[in-house]
Scaffold this active site. Sequence first.
Site, short mmCIF file in Angstrom:
data_model
loop_
_atom_site.label_atom_id
_atom_site.label_comp_id
_atom_site.label_asym_id
_atom_site.label_seq_id
_atom_site.Cartn_x
_atom_site.Cartn_y
_atom_site.Cartn_z
CE LYS A 22 -1.62 1.54 4.03
NZ LYS A 22 -1.39 3.43 4.75
CG ASN A 23 1.98 3.31 3.84
OD1 ASN A 23 1.40 2.98 3.11
ND2 ASN A 23 2.83 2.54 4.81
NE ARG A 92 -0.37 11.66 6.78
CZ ARG A 92 0.00 12.61 7.53
NH1 ARG A 92 -0.96 13.64 7.73
NH2 ARG A 92 1.20 13.92 7.39
CB CYS A 116 -4.48 6.51 10.14
SG CYS A 116 -6.02 4.79 8.98
NE ARG A 121 0.15 10.09 10.35
CZ ARG A 121 0.05 9.33 9.22
NH1 ARG A 121 -1.22 8.76 9.32
NH2 ARG A 121 0.78 9.00 8.65
N PRO A 122 1.80 16.28 11.14
CG PRO A 122 4.31 17.57 12.20
CD PRO A 122 2.84 16.79 12.50
CB ILE A 123 3.38 18.05 5.56
CG1 ILE A 123 2.48 19.06 5.90
CG2 ILE A 123 2.41 16.62 5.76
CD1 ILE A 123 1.72 19.52 4.13
CG ASP A 124 7.14 20.69 9.92
OD1 ASP A 124 6.70 19.45 10.81
OD2 ASP A 124 8.39 20.22 10.66
CD GLN A 125 11.44 18.58 8.46
OE1 GLN A 125 12.82 18.00 8.50
NE2 GLN A 125 11.41 19.73 9.78
CG ASP A 304 2.92 1.49 9.37
OD1 ASP A 304 2.48 2.53 10.48
OD2 ASP A 304 3.25 1.08 8.25
NE ARG A 396 -7.70 4.81 4.71
CZ ARG A 396 -6.68 5.74 5.25
NH1 ARG A 396 -7.02 5.78 6.38
NH2 ARG A 396 -5.62 6.20 4.76
N1 EPU Z 1 7.64 14.24 10.66
C1 EPU Z 1 7.10 15.74 11.27
N2 EPU Z 1 7.13 16.40 10.87
C2 EPU Z 1 6.50 16.05 8.71
C3 EPU Z 1 7.06 14.81 8.35
C4 EPU Z 1 7.00 14.03 9.50
O1 EPU Z 1 7.23 15.97 12.26
O2 EPU Z 1 6.53 16.52 7.93
C5 EPU Z 1 6.82 13.46 11.83
C6 EPU Z 1 5.35 12.67 11.90
O3 EPU Z 1 4.89 13.08 12.46
C7 EPU Z 1 6.27 11.22 12.30
C8 EPU Z 1 7.73 10.50 12.22
O4 EPU Z 1 7.51 11.81 11.78
O5 EPU Z 1 6.85 11.38 14.06
C9 EPU Z 1 7.73 9.63 11.37
O6 EPU Z 1 6.30 10.42 9.80
P1 EPU Z 1 6.33 9.70 8.29
O7 EPU Z 1 6.67 11.34 7.52
O8 EPU Z 1 7.49 9.24 8.24
O9 EPU Z 1 5.11 9.56 8.00
P2 EPU Z 1 4.29 9.61 6.78
O10 EPU Z 1 5.12 9.40 5.61
O11 EPU Z 1 3.04 10.22 7.26
C10 EPU Z 1 4.35 6.80 6.13
C11 EPU Z 1 3.35 5.85 6.36
C12 EPU Z 1 2.91 5.76 7.45
C13 EPU Z 1 4.24 4.96 8.39
C14 EPU Z 1 4.65 6.30 8.76
C15 EPU Z 1 6.40 5.22 9.64
C16 EPU Z 1 2.88 6.02 3.75
C17 EPU Z 1 1.11 6.59 3.28
N3 EPU Z 1 1.81 6.04 5.28
O12 EPU Z 1 3.62 8.32 7.02
O13 EPU Z 1 1.79 4.50 7.57
O14 EPU Z 1 2.94 5.17 9.52
O15 EPU Z 1 5.83 6.31 7.14
O16 EPU Z 1 6.76 4.77 8.89
O17 EPU Z 1 3.43 5.58 3.80
C18 EPU Z 1 -0.03 2.87 7.62
O18 EPU Z 1 0.53 2.36 6.89
O19 EPU Z 1 -0.57 2.25 8.53
C19 EPU Z 1 0.53 4.24 8.24
C20 EPU Z 1 -0.09 5.12 9.06
#
Ligand code: EPU
Length: 417
Positions: A22-23, A92, A116, A121-125, A304, A396
């Site tokens: 999925k991811n 997401r 979810c 879950r911020p996207i600042d990075q 996960d 999902r």
């Molecule tokens: N984070 C920040 N700022 C950012 C991005 C992330 O502070 O700009 C923090 C998050 O809050 C978290 C950490 O960094 O504490 C890691 O987040 P990451 O960005 O790696 O997560 P993601 O890309 O949003 C993906 C998977 C998630 C999985 C995480 C961690 C997808 C679509 N989602 O999320 O999958 O938990 O990586 O491995 O790829 C799931 O499949 O159930 C799921 C939630």
Amino acid sequence: MEKLMIRGGIPLRGTVQISGAKNSAVALLPAAILAESTVTLDNLPHLSDVAVYSDILQELGGTVTWNGDTIVIDPSAMKSIPMPNGKVKLLRASYYLMGAMLGRFGEATIGLPGGCNFEPRPIDQHIKGFEALGAQVTNDHGSVRIVAKELRGAKIYLDVVSVGATINIMLAASRAKGSTIIENAAKEPEIIDVATLLNAMGAKIKGAGTETIRIEGVDSLHGCRHSIIPDRIQAGTYMIAAAATRGDILIDNVIPKHMEAMTAKLQEMGVHVYEMDESIRIVGQPHYEAIDVKALVYPGFATDLQSPMTSLLTQAQGVSILSDYVYSSRFKHVPELTRMGASIRVEGRSAIVEGGPLTAAKVRAADLRAGAALVVAALTIPDGVTEITGVEYIDRGYDNLVDNLRMLGADVWREQE
Ligand code: EPU
């Protein structure tokens, strides 16, 4: 709405085939936007998130054709259309539209992502990366508007190791002028999968899977054919379910290397795990040791799988501690497991689990992996029927879950709520 009904206590036996990840899929689908001719993706999972993404690509003007688990995307007629609301709110991973549309069209307006929400879950990075590449990012009535006259390569250090930010920056930087270096990049297998697709499209990306990724921007990208890697989280969930029911199953179409942390922790508990080239056999045992698990970024134990692992640890003797160092409060499964008789308390970023039998109950999946945890727990309970609502979350991320579990001998069915 449907609910999942499970009469447990049956050791799982047989073989399960794992679908594509999925991811990966939710990043590879938007990556196709960057191409100027047809992209074919094989081994696509049949999941609601994938169906939603396929609709979004069509809304952007792409032509999408499905054939079994293959999708053919012709992105040539796509246009930069603002997407403030609608389908982007269901996912997401709609944030990948930002990097892909920025790379192809130099602009994107995307509503803040849904999905979810087990914690903020911020996207600042992601934004930091786009700005470093020369884009202007503004908040446009709750949507993120990103515009760049020209994307220029840059050196970007991620303050947090982020899967999404690493992929989003790779998407945009593939079409930037000059070189981009991402430092402190995430190393998940899904990142390698996206880089492999982009390179097959003509991108020049090196180092995916390490903490430093180098991208030499190119003027255009073309179509290609790519097969998606197996879903390591689905595979891990079946490993856990087999162990929890003291079953004996073969999990096929996996990359055992991706499962190393999971395998190590199961072995530490006393589960027998046999690795083959593309499959893993799990042989459950009558007694398990309590263990400590720390969810970390890859190659550490996957966050996960932390929730379903919590359910397995209710089956161990003694006290186990699961700590999540990726998300500090991903414990929405805990109150529901408690309703099923589990003895678990949350302290800070840890769940402390005391092993003991569970009882059937009516419970609700609050997010995808919390749902997986409830399914695993229910499969261990011999008396009564557990009812799980919130099945739309489970759908999902788990392709064909009910049929797969039934093929493994479980007594599982869906009913209307
Ligand atoms: N984070 C920040 N700022 C950012 C991005 C992330 O502070 O700009 C923090 C998050 O809050 C978290 C950490 O960094 O504490 C890691 O987040 P990451 O960005 O790696 O997560 P993601 O890309 O949003 C993906 C998977 C998630 C999985 C995480 C961690 C997808 C679509 N989602 O999320 O999958 O938990 O990586 O491995 O790829 C799931 O499949 O159930 C799921 C939630």
